[in-house]
Design a protein around this motif. Structure first.
Motif, short mmCIF file in Angstrom:
data_model
loop_
_atom_site.label_atom_id
_atom_site.label_comp_id
_atom_site.label_asym_id
_atom_site.label_seq_id
_atom_site.Cartn_x
_atom_site.Cartn_y
_atom_site.Cartn_z
N THR A 150 0.78 -1.16 -0.06
CA THR A 150 0.01 -0.17 0.02
C THR A 150 0.63 1.34 0.00
OG1 THR A 150 -0.25 -0.36 2.52
CG2 THR A 150 -2.12 -0.96 0.76
N SER A 151 2.02 1.42 0.63
CA SER A 151 3.02 2.60 0.69
C SER A 151 3.49 2.61 -0.55
CB SER A 151 4.02 2.57 2.06
OG SER A 151 4.58 1.29 2.04
N HIS A 200 2.02 2.11 -3.43
CA HIS A 200 0.94 2.79 -4.11
C HIS A 200 0.85 4.34 -3.62
CE1 HIS A 200 -1.69 0.24 -6.69
NE2 HIS A 200 -1.15 -0.90 -6.23
N PHE A 201 1.05 4.51 -2.48
CA PHE A 201 1.07 5.88 -2.02
C PHE A 201 2.14 6.54 -2.51
CE2 PHE A 201 2.40 8.96 0.87
CZ PHE A 201 1.05 9.58 1.14
N PHE A 202 3.33 6.12 -2.55
CA PHE A 202 4.51 6.96 -3.05
C PHE A 202 4.39 6.96 -4.49
CE2 PHE A 202 6.20 5.82 1.35
CZ PHE A 202 6.12 6.88 1.75
N ASN A 242 1.82 7.16 -6.35
CA ASN A 242 1.09 8.09 -7.06
C ASN A 242 1.19 9.58 -6.41
OD1 ASN A 242 -0.73 6.14 -8.15
ND2 ASN A 242 -1.94 5.51 -6.13
N MET A 243 1.68 9.55 -5.21
CA MET A 243 2.18 10.87 -4.85
C MET A 243 3.29 11.54 -5.72
SD MET A 243 0.85 12.45 -2.24
CE MET A 243 1.63 13.39 -1.51
#
Lengths: 374, 198
Positions: free
Chosen positions: B36-37, B39-41, B43-44
């Motif tokens: 999940t992280s 994906h987070f990074f 996408n960020m």
């Protein structure tokens, strides 16, 4: 201005700062929750709440949604069930929020501030038993949930309140036991002392002054145990059995409007408190690596002198940064893991977290004896 | 043959059985957090590219913000009907009633009348489509011998607050134009009276 009034005013600074900090973090977390989950899931997230200024629709990345939420909550019907215990029913959300707010009081967000010839401890309440105070406040928060569960005259709410109590006990025991290792290492129940202790070098006979003795390095097992139990005590996913939207809805099933909002707020406040606790106990609190009271003193011999206010400012910024990172991490966990079943949460608390915490205490004691600090 | 347990939860090798690593949570939790992280990074980073560096190609989200942007529609999409016009602007429809007959939802209502041109047999006096009943099967388009009715306007926003406003009449249907590239409507959405602001 008389001396007493000045004292009061100066003392109001840390109190006001903590209130400002916790309330704003709590409110902003609703936005963080929406946006961070959206970004993790390849979505955009709430971004359509807008204010029209001179015909311009201002959205600022969805930051207006907490405001819109508050307006919505405040204007909704405030429902009280016919058979509810009215006093307890109305008191419960306030109890929840109050203890969530009060818990942050003894978490230090900076070292001593010297201003106008006075010394101010940068924590709202200077307590020798600060850790116990925070634990007490977190534990008392569950009274709000039990009151809500009982007073709602609803079986699902009662189940939720009962689950909240059971979860809180199993989490609290593990929290208390896992913190004991930290208390033993730094030799104090005062969170300010623990934060100061984390500025000392770790094992100077091996590493010199290179590595600060942060709690996460001296007590790695306690860090994981505390974090797990701490998340459980915020009763958010993966430990949201008291709420469990998809099964029993839980203790706030009969609540509407801002009272419901206050329960949601209490969850966020507790998340902030757990972040602050983790920061203060395990991530060095307000410590900046190699920053002493006089400025930076690097282990390779260089040093940079800094004025007192700059040092304190750096410390506060350091604390806030760590808290924000922890909040991000807690959100990451909340949006990654599925809910533990009720019996799984109980088993995890009593059969994993608690025994491991006790084991951690024993190992810590043996190590402390071995290195001669005991 | 014994009761089959293969590939059921009773099978000790079934994937629903937890191994030691799963039972210990920590490793599996870290694997999940890594996913999940990530994906987070990622996408960020894409959002940053888009907002700060004005990159056109970076997309940090799969969201299509519908009223503001539409996804491209297939040219075969069956959307709001329109009546095709002759060069003089009169409907190409000869009121043969084929569409009304074939319509499984009985949502087309036609009243025929004489056409002034003797070479053209008839012309619809009324041509109503009740979109509240229409099932968008496209049979009317298939049945039409004159290619007089099509469902290519790209318009999908015809919701209304009452049933009467869902009935589209001949003049409205005649005024519609076919959709442009990517199915973007070229004629304005015929907003029913019940949806107009007071």
């Amino acid at each position: 201005m008389s001396g007493l009034a000045l004292d009061l005013l100066l003392q109001a600074i840390p109190v006001g700062f903590v209130m400002f900090l916790v309330l704003n973090f709590g409110g902003l977390l609703t936005w963080v929750e929406r946006k961070q989950s959206a970004i993790m899931q390849d979505r955009i997230g709430a971004n359509r709440a807008s204010i029209s200024v001179l015909g311009l629709r201002i959205r600022v990345l969805g930051l207006l949604h907490p405001l819109a939420d508050a307006v919505k909550m405040l204007t909704k019907e405030d429902f009280t069930p016919a058979r509810a215990d009215v006093l307890l029913f109305k008191l419960a959300p306030f109890v929840s929020v109050f203890f969530g707010l009060a818990a942050f009081a003894s978490i230090p967000f900076g070292d001593t501030l010297q201003i106008m010839g006075r010394e101010i401890q940068l924590q709202a309440v200077t307590l020798n038993v600060g850790i116990l105070y925070v634990l007490a406040m977190i534990s008392l928060g569950v009274y709000g949930l039990m009151m809500a569960g009982w007073a709602s005259a609803n079986n699902y709410a009662l189940l939720g309140g009962q689950r909240a109590a059971a979860l809180m006990i199993s989490a609290e025991v593990a929290i208390g036991a896992s913190i004991m290792g930290v208390v033993m290492v730094y030799g104090s129940l005062n969170m300010q002392d623990i934060a100061r202790g984390q500025g000392q070098p770790l094992l100077p006979q091996f590493f010199g002054a290179w590595i600060p003795a942060w709690g996460v390095l001296t007590q790695p097992a306690a860090f994981i145990l505390f974090l797990t139990a701490g998340i459980a005590s915020t009763k958010r996913i993966p430990f949201d059995t008291p709420e469990g939207e998809s099964e029993i809805i839980g203790y706030f099933v009969e609540y509407s409007g801002m009272k419901f909002g206050m329960f949601a707020m209490a969850d966020f406040l507790e998340t902030v408190v757990i972040s602050g606790m983790t920061t203060a106990l395990f991530l060095g609190g307000w410590q900046v690596p190699y920053l002493q009271a006089s400025g930076f003193v690097f282990p390779w011999g260089a040093s940079v002198a800094l004025p007192h206010l700059a040092v304190v400012g750096l410390q506060v910024v350091s604390f806030l940064t760590k808290v924000v990172v922890m909040l991000w991490f807690l959100m990451l966990i909340r949006w990654t893991l599925p809910r533990f079943r009720y019996d799984q949460a109980m088993r995890l608390g009593w059969l994993a977290l608690f025994p491991l915490s006790v084991l951690n205490i024993l190992v810590t004691a043996l190590v402390l004896l071995a290195v001669g600090k005991g | 043959m014994a009761y089959q347990t293969e590939n059921t939860p009773a099978d000790p090798r079934h994937s629903s059985r937890l191994g030691l690593r799963q039972r210990f949570y920590v490793v599996e939790v870290l694997v999940g957090l890594a996913l999940t992280s990530q994906h987070f990074f990622v996408n960020m980073w894409r959002h940053t590219l888009k907002v700060v560096f004005r990159s056109k190609s970076a997309r940090g989200a799969v969201t299509i913000q519908y009223p503001d942007e539409r996804r491209p529609y297939s040219p075969r999409l069956r959307s709001l009907h329109r009546l095709v016009r002759r060069e003089d602007g009169s409907p190409r429809c000869v009121a043969c009633m084929m569409c009304e007959t074939v319509c499984p939802a009985h949502c087309i209502y036609i009243v025929a009348t004489e056409h002034p041109n003797p070479e053209i047999e008839k012309v619809p006096e009324r041509f109503d489509i009740d979109l509240g009943k229409c099932v968008f099967c496209g049979f009317c388009v298939e049945a039409c011998p004159e290619d007089a009715i099509r469902m290519d306007t790209g318009i999908l926003e015809f919701a209304a607050y009452d049933r009467a406003s869902m009935v589209y009449t001949k003049d409205t249907l005649l005024a519609l134009e076919p959709a442009g590239v990517d199915g973007v409507p070229t004629s304005p959405v015929p907003i029913p009276p019940s949806r107009r602001p007071a």
